[in-house]
Design a protein around this motif. Sequence first.
Motif: not given
Length: 575
Positions: A387-399
């Motif tokens: 759960s939660g989210d991880i963002l790289l350069n304000n973009t979710s890594v899951s996307k």
Amino acid sequence: MIKIAKRMSIGSILMALVFMMVQVMSDLYLPNLTSNIIDKGVAKGDIPYIWSVGAVMIGFSLISIVAAIGNTYFATRESQKLGKTLRSEIFKKVSYGSHNQIDKFGTASLITRTTNDVNQVQMVTQMFLRLMINAPLTLIGASFMAYQKNAELTKVFLITIPILLIFVGIIMYFAVPLFKSMQKKTDKLNLVFREGLTGIRVVRAFNRSEYEEERFDEANKDFVATAIKVNSILAMMIPIVTLVMSGTTILIVWQGSHLIADMSMEVGHLIAFMTYATQILISFLMLSMIFIFVPRAQASAVRINEVLDSVDELTEAKNPVEINQDDKQTSIEFKHVNYRYQGAENLALEDVDFKVSKGQTLAIIGGTGSGKTTLVNLIPRFYDIESGDILLNNTSVSKVGKEALIDRIGYVPQKAMLFTGTIRENLCYGKPNASEEEMWHALEIAQAKEFVSSLEEGLDSHVEQAGGNFSGGQRQRLCIARALVKEADVFIFDDSFSALDFKTDAKLREALSNDLTNQISVIVAQRISTVADADLILVIDEGKVVGQGTHVELKENCETYQEIISSQLKEEDIA
């Protein structure tokens, strides 16, 4: 086996079948020609007839040889192509699969499945295209030809074939389970052998060579005992078949002699019938051997399909988005992230929440097993969060697509791993088209330029397996250089300074801070001196962030950080 069979070429199978049919027809016609030579040539003294029929026999023999070569060629080519395809698919599945998939099967088992199991399937595929087609065709054809020669004599097979089937059935009953168990014992043998090789230094350091020898010997004896048992059972096959065939020959000769005496059968026909009888019994033997080896290949096929059908938890985004390439937006952000290892009851990471931006250094420190490596492995998405989210350069890594995500990350693993080849080839892992200038620049930042320059062949110096010809510190610096060659937004250093002395460590960190002004550095470390200059320090304890801030802030308000400082520095050294 059916799933694997679908990967085979229909064209090659048809060609193998055509050549085999030609071979079988030629082989079945030869005894008939022998019969004619004896009855019409030898019995009547007709020499020209013997020569003419003999020439025809030579012609059919040559056709049989050519057909056998053609069948063998297509059978071998198709089986080898199948083996190549399976090995490639397993390797690709492992290469692109998640870490959980590799952990599930284990390295030793994956090696066995890629080599031994594929070889079993490959061997049975060739046997199928050779014997599985040959045996039934020969059996049917020889039975028909024998019946044509003398219907009365075919009754002999009503006695001998059931006897043969009973004996073969008994042998299969005991042999097949042993064949299946051999695959698992091969796994164990490979596991023990691989551990002994990779851990040879540890074994010698603790003087446990005798223990490892006994451990390997135990696994080896277990495998050998099973192999001896199954081969001893199979060894009974030939004597039994020989006995049945000899008995069949005796019955045919005994009954045939009466038919010849009664003038109801010719000598040539009897000899031809005996040849067909031999072909029938050999066909049964070939089918029996196939049915013994097929279960072992089936067990191997199941193990192969387990890998190929394993579901990758790290699914690609249906509509992957691009990572923001604007330098001003470079950032990593964890938003209340929770992660649990597959099958685990407790969370490995709980409510991790932080953000670092362009040019900053994030340091992660904590006790052994606290979750530091697990945390950084979530950034390149080696595992998926709960759960939660991880963002790289304000973009979710899951996307983001997997490859696009990895392209933006430079990663130095906890274990310094180099590949066989040259230093140049290893550095090109980070950037295949890297120039020499870029390589030397990366080596300079990694504090490896001096020792690489001192080597006689420089960048083209040989690297042994796993970098065995370099020291631990040299391997770490080369791994760091390999990551720095890459054009990335984030550089992860997972406890990759541990083999460096304090002076080299300090120089390396200074070089990183001066060079990576538009990127983010993530450093996992055990030393306070390594993390003290970081812009943000995360203190991890049992999967939880128990403190975050600068060195000065944590020294004042984080008890766990204070304990780490106290364990590493004398009171007068604490600044």
